[in-house]
Design a protein around this motif. Structure first.
Motif, short mmCIF file in Angstrom:
data_model
loop_
_atom_site.label_atom_id
_atom_site.label_comp_id
_atom_site.label_asym_id
_atom_site.label_seq_id
_atom_site.Cartn_x
_atom_site.Cartn_y
_atom_site.Cartn_z
N LEU A 205 28.21 25.59 -29.18
CA LEU A 205 28.63 26.06 -30.50
C LEU A 205 29.95 25.41 -30.87
CD1 LEU A 205 27.66 29.80 -29.95
CD2 LEU A 205 26.67 28.31 -31.71
N ARG A 206 30.20 24.24 -30.30
CA ARG A 206 31.44 23.52 -30.57
C ARG A 206 31.57 23.21 -32.06
NH1 ARG A 206 33.87 20.93 -26.08
NH2 ARG A 206 34.82 19.45 -27.53
N GLY A 207 32.66 23.65 -32.66
CA GLY A 207 32.91 23.36 -34.05
C GLY A 207 31.96 24.01 -35.02
N ALA A 208 31.15 24.96 -34.57
CA ALA A 208 30.19 25.62 -35.45
C ALA A 208 30.92 26.56 -36.42
CB ALA A 208 29.17 26.41 -34.65
N CYS A 209 30.41 26.64 -37.64
CA CYS A 209 30.95 27.57 -38.63
C CYS A 209 30.17 28.86 -38.51
CB CYS A 209 30.82 27.00 -40.03
SG CYS A 209 31.38 28.15 -41.32
N LEU A 210 30.80 29.89 -37.96
CA LEU A 210 30.17 31.19 -37.74
C LEU A 210 30.86 32.28 -38.54
CD1 LEU A 210 29.69 30.70 -33.92
CD2 LEU A 210 27.81 31.15 -35.51
N ILE A 211 31.43 31.89 -39.67
CA ILE A 211 32.14 32.86 -40.52
C ILE A 211 31.17 33.96 -40.93
CG2 ILE A 211 33.34 33.21 -42.71
CD1 ILE A 211 34.33 30.33 -42.53
N ALA A 212 31.57 35.20 -40.65
CA ALA A 212 30.79 36.39 -41.03
C ALA A 212 29.38 36.40 -40.43
CB ALA A 212 30.72 36.53 -42.54
N LEU A 215 26.73 38.37 -34.70
CA LEU A 215 26.49 38.07 -33.29
C LEU A 215 26.51 39.35 -32.46
CD1 LEU A 215 28.78 34.94 -33.19
CD2 LEU A 215 26.33 34.88 -32.67
N GLY A 216 26.29 40.47 -33.11
CA GLY A 216 26.30 41.74 -32.39
C GLY A 216 25.27 41.74 -31.27
N GLY A 217 25.72 42.10 -30.07
CA GLY A 217 24.82 42.17 -28.93
C GLY A 217 24.34 40.83 -28.41
N ALA A 218 24.84 39.73 -28.95
CA ALA A 218 24.40 38.40 -28.50
C ALA A 218 24.92 38.10 -27.10
CB ALA A 218 24.86 37.33 -29.47
N LEU A 225 32.37 27.42 -26.94
CA LEU A 225 32.86 27.89 -28.23
C LEU A 225 34.08 27.11 -28.70
CD1 LEU A 225 32.40 31.69 -27.51
CD2 LEU A 225 31.17 30.38 -29.24
N THR A 226 34.26 25.91 -28.22
CA THR A 226 35.40 25.09 -28.62
C THR A 226 35.47 24.95 -30.14
OG1 THR A 226 35.11 23.75 -26.62
CG2 THR A 226 36.57 22.89 -28.33
N GLY A 227 36.55 25.44 -30.73
CA GLY A 227 36.77 25.26 -32.16
C GLY A 227 35.80 25.98 -33.07
N ALA A 228 34.95 26.86 -32.55
CA ALA A 228 34.01 27.59 -33.41
C ALA A 228 34.80 28.51 -34.34
CB ALA A 228 33.03 28.39 -32.56
N ASP A 229 34.42 28.54 -35.60
CA ASP A 229 35.11 29.39 -36.59
C ASP A 229 34.46 30.77 -36.58
OD1 ASP A 229 36.35 30.57 -38.76
OD2 ASP A 229 36.25 28.77 -40.01
N LEU A 230 35.16 31.74 -35.99
CA LEU A 230 34.63 33.09 -35.82
C LEU A 230 35.26 34.08 -36.79
CD1 LEU A 230 34.54 33.24 -31.91
CD2 LEU A 230 32.60 32.92 -33.46
N ARG A 231 35.84 33.60 -37.88
CA ARG A 231 36.45 34.52 -38.84
C ARG A 231 35.42 35.52 -39.36
NH1 ARG A 231 39.11 30.66 -43.12
NH2 ARG A 231 37.41 29.33 -42.39
N ASP A 232 35.75 36.81 -39.18
CA ASP A 232 34.90 37.91 -39.64
C ASP A 232 33.52 37.92 -39.00
OD1 ASP A 232 36.76 39.17 -41.34
OD2 ASP A 232 36.35 37.71 -42.92
N ALA A 233 33.32 37.16 -37.92
CA ALA A 233 32.05 37.23 -37.20
C ALA A 233 31.96 38.58 -36.50
CB ALA A 233 31.95 36.09 -36.19
N GLU A 234 30.77 39.17 -36.49
CA GLU A 234 30.55 40.46 -35.84
C GLU A 234 30.20 40.23 -34.37
OE1 GLU A 234 30.83 43.77 -34.82
OE2 GLU A 234 30.73 43.88 -37.02
N ARG A 255 35.45 40.27 -35.58
CA ARG A 255 35.34 41.72 -35.53
C ARG A 255 34.56 42.10 -34.28
NH1 ARG A 255 32.08 43.52 -39.52
NH2 ARG A 255 31.36 41.45 -40.15
N GLY A 256 35.05 43.11 -33.58
CA GLY A 256 34.37 43.52 -32.36
C GLY A 256 34.55 45.00 -32.12
N SER A 257 34.24 45.42 -30.92
CA SER A 257 34.34 46.84 -30.58
C SER A 257 34.66 46.98 -29.10
CB SER A 257 33.02 47.55 -30.89
OG SER A 257 32.01 47.14 -29.98
N ALA A 258 34.79 48.22 -28.68
CA ALA A 258 35.05 48.48 -27.26
C ALA A 258 33.86 48.07 -26.40
CB ALA A 258 35.36 49.96 -27.04
#
Length: 280
Positions: A205-212, A215-218, A225-234, A255-258
């Protein structure tokens, strides 16, 4: 497989002259409350070089600051490159302040390469490449100890061009330990993608755009995950243990959880909502 970032690649704001608050520009928007030009001190920067709203960055409109990490570049420029001169008082200090603002972004890029190379060298699968990784680390470390002029003369683009293939080879070796097919999403546009519960073990997922993206439970174990854009990713319930080249700023932007399983050596962001947890 665990990786703990060494102290010299961790930001220590108490040893820095607030360089990120001076050198870097930003524009008013979702991540910043107002515009600021490069080289101009942020109005929130106090006389002691600490941020006046640091404890309330997200609440005051500065989530962009909350996810930023200089990776130790700030204190190195402040204390080593400029020998503790804060660029504030004295007839010659204005020039030093301007030079620090120029050197800091270059140092930050060098420290990013050091972080990736240090993690790569720590991977058991990287044994065949350890000599090359060690030489690359020594070269870049030497560059970070140069004078201001030396650092500004560094061709960072060329350095990346030589370093990235080595990191890619390391990633291939580490991910090859995952049996079966591995997904290749390098540089993919996956903004808003529905990937809940996806098996992404060993994926690139290098450099992948994963904005929003959802990925819950993935399962992201051994995913690169080098450089992957995880802004607001679940990431609620996702398993990130053993993922490759994941950084603290990437977690802070998501965004994540306990229930999110976070790799050893990284911290669960304080803003993640609390939920019942079955993992770290």
């Amino acid at each position: 497989m665990t990786f703990v970032r060494p102290p010299h690649l961790r930001a220590d704001c108490s040893e820095c002259f607030g360089l990120c608050c001076v050198a870097l520009p930003f524009l008013a928007g979702p991540e910043f409350a107002f515009d600021k030009d490069a080289g101009r001190p942020c109005p929130n920067l106090r006389r002691d070089f600490r941020c006046g709203v640091h404890a309330r960055l997200r609440e005051t409109g500065f989530s962009g600051c909350a996810v930023y990490d200089c990776l130790g570049a700030g204190q190195k420029v402040s204390r080593l490159t400029f020998g503790g001169r804060d660029g504030r008082d004295g007839p010659d200090e204005q020039g030093a302040a301007e030079r620090m603002s120029e050197v800091f972004p270059v140092m930050r890029q060098l420290h990013e390469l050091l972080l990736y190379l240090t993690e790569a060298e720590s991977l058991p699968a990287a044994r065949p490449l350890r000599g090359e990784l060690r030489r690359a680390l020594e070269e870049i470390t030497g560059l970070t100890h140069g004078s201001a002029d030396d650092i500004l003369a560094v061709d960072v683009w060329s350095l990346r061009e030589r370093t990235v293939p080595l990191l890619l080879r390391t990633s291939e070796l580490a991910r090859a330990r995952r049996p079966g097919p591995r997904k290749d999403h390098r540089g993919a546009q996956l903004a808003g993608a529905r990937l809940r519960g996806a098996d992404l073990r060993g994926a690139s997922l290098r450099g992948a755009c994963l904005i929003a993206a959802d990925l819950g439970g993935a399962d992201l174990r051994t995913a690169d995950l080098t450089g992957a854009d995880l802004r607001d990713a679940e990431l609620s319930g996702a398993d990130l243990t053993g993922s490759l080249f994941l950084t603290q700023p990437q977690l802070e932007a998501a965004r994540g959880s306990a229930a999110t399983r976070v790799p050893y050596g990284l911290e669960r962001p304080a803003h993640w909502r609390t939920a019942a947890s079955t993992g770290r």
